[in-house]
Scaffold this active site. Structure first.
Site, mmCIF file in Angstrom:
data_model
loop_
_atom_site.group_PDB
_atom_site.id
_atom_site.type_symbol
_atom_site.label_atom_id
_atom_site.label_comp_id
_atom_site.label_asym_id
_atom_site.label_seq_id
_atom_site.Cartn_x
_atom_site.Cartn_y
_atom_site.Cartn_z
ATOM 1 N N GLU A 132 0.844 -1.197 0.000
ATOM 2 C CA GLU A 132 0.000 0.000 0.000
ATOM 3 C C GLU A 132 0.883 1.253 0.000
ATOM 4 O O GLU A 132 1.921 1.294 0.651
ATOM 5 C CB GLU A 132 -0.886 -0.034 1.246
ATOM 6 N N LYS A 189 -9.366 2.660 -2.568
ATOM 7 C CA LYS A 189 -9.718 2.041 -1.288
ATOM 8 C C LYS A 189 -11.103 2.490 -0.826
ATOM 9 O O LYS A 189 -11.373 3.679 -0.689
ATOM 10 C CB LYS A 189 -8.655 2.392 -0.241
ATOM 11 N N CYS A 202 -5.776 -3.254 2.308
ATOM 12 C CA CYS A 202 -5.645 -3.246 3.759
ATOM 13 C C CYS A 202 -6.984 -3.398 4.482
ATOM 14 O O CYS A 202 -7.559 -4.473 4.505
ATOM 15 C CB CYS A 202 -4.893 -1.992 4.196
ATOM 16 N N VAL A 244 -0.946 -2.555 10.514
ATOM 17 C CA VAL A 244 -0.343 -1.752 11.580
ATOM 18 C C VAL A 244 -0.607 -2.360 12.952
ATOM 19 O O VAL A 244 -1.582 -3.087 13.166
ATOM 20 C CB VAL A 244 -0.874 -0.303 11.560
#
Length: 293
Positions: free
Chosen positions: A50, A122, A155, A182
């Site tokens: 990403e 996205k 993601c 993350v």
């Protein structure tokens, strides 16, 4: 041997590395090096992380505007297209996209030997992305490539099962996932005893529920206090990793073979069950936000 001579058997790579926030020239070369390594390993389809062109953690709208690029003016796109043409490959790359100074998207591009073949933006923006980028407005497109049909999620999109289901229903053989997983999602336990992060299991579930291949390219490192989890992987339609998970902190390229025809046949689970025909769409209205039980 060209893909066209092998039928629907392809080699797919996911490239795990650490883009450098704001250093666009360095990121061009980081991506190029990863693409070259994957192509020289025989990969036909290559997935980058990403925001591979720019880095991820921006702190202001002005910084987001400064780092986003118009695809037709991007040195990264030009370099990656050059490699796609040289090696006769296709690349899916996360990309900070600028449509105008007020229209920025967290996007992914499909780049082939002839140039940009498609864009996905996205749909589900995570945390402060909502402050700087617009939610995707292109829906969930599926792209016809010479060897099969490709869908893209980015993601946080993986946390919404409707997204991967729509791509599968539209005929995607492979879902490519440029991602930046993350530590914020699971701060108390980033990896388990097997070296998996929680997002790995989310990807495994999406693959097996929809019986599609899934190729997740994560990044590593730390950026402005945000830790990224690595653990890139490639998954078969049974929900089994066929490459990875990669390490939690190292830059590496994973490659796996995919038989796309076998994946299509797999939806016919046995003589009495078929993934799509068994769905009870008459009962799904509450899930879609209308109707009740």
């Amino acid at each position: 041997m060209p893909v066209s001579e092998r039928g629907n058997v392809i080699r797919t790579a996911v490239c795990q590395y650490a883009p450098i926030l704001g250093d666009l020239p360095a990121n061009v070369e980081k991506g190029a090096q990863a693409i070259q390594e994957a192509a020289e390993s025989g990969a036909d389809l290559i997935v980058l992380p990403e925001m591979a062109n720019s880095g991820y953690v921006v702190f202001s709208s002005s910084e987001a505007r400064e780092l986003a690029e118009r695809p037709d003016e991007s040195p990264a796109v030009a370099r990656w297209q050059q490699l796609a043409q040289e090696y006769d490959i296709h690349v899916v790359a996360g990309f900070g996209e600028k449509v105008s100074d007020t229209a920025l998207y967290n996007s992914a591009l499909i780049i082939g030997p002839t140039g940009i073949l498609g864009t996905y933006r996205k749909t589900h923006l995570f945390f402060e992305e909502k402050l700087y980028y617009r939610p995707g407005d292109l829906g969930f497109p599926v792209f016809d490539l010479p060897f099969g049909r490709i869908g893209i999620l980015i993601c946080y999109d993986l946390r919404f099962p409707e997204a991967s289901r729509i791509l599968a229903l539209k005929g995607a053989d492979v879902i490519c996932v440029p991602t930046n997983w993350v530590s914020m999602m699971t701060p108390d336990r980033l990896w388990d005893a097997q070296g998996y992060c929680q997002a790995n299991y989310v990807a495994l579930a999406n693959a097996t529920m929809n019986q599609v291949f899934m190729a997740c390219a994560d990044r590593v490192g730390e950026e402005r206090g945000v830790q990224f989890l690595g653990c890139s992987l490639i998954i078969d339609p049974a929900g089994t990793p066929i490459a990875g998970p990669a390490s939690t902190d190292g830059e590496e390229v994973l490659v796996a073979q995919m038989n796309l025809s076998a994946a299509r046949r797999a939806k016919h689970r046995n003589d009495l069950n078929h993934t799509w025909l068994d769905r009870r769409t008459d009962l799904y209205s509450p899930m879609l936000g209308h109707g009740s039980d």
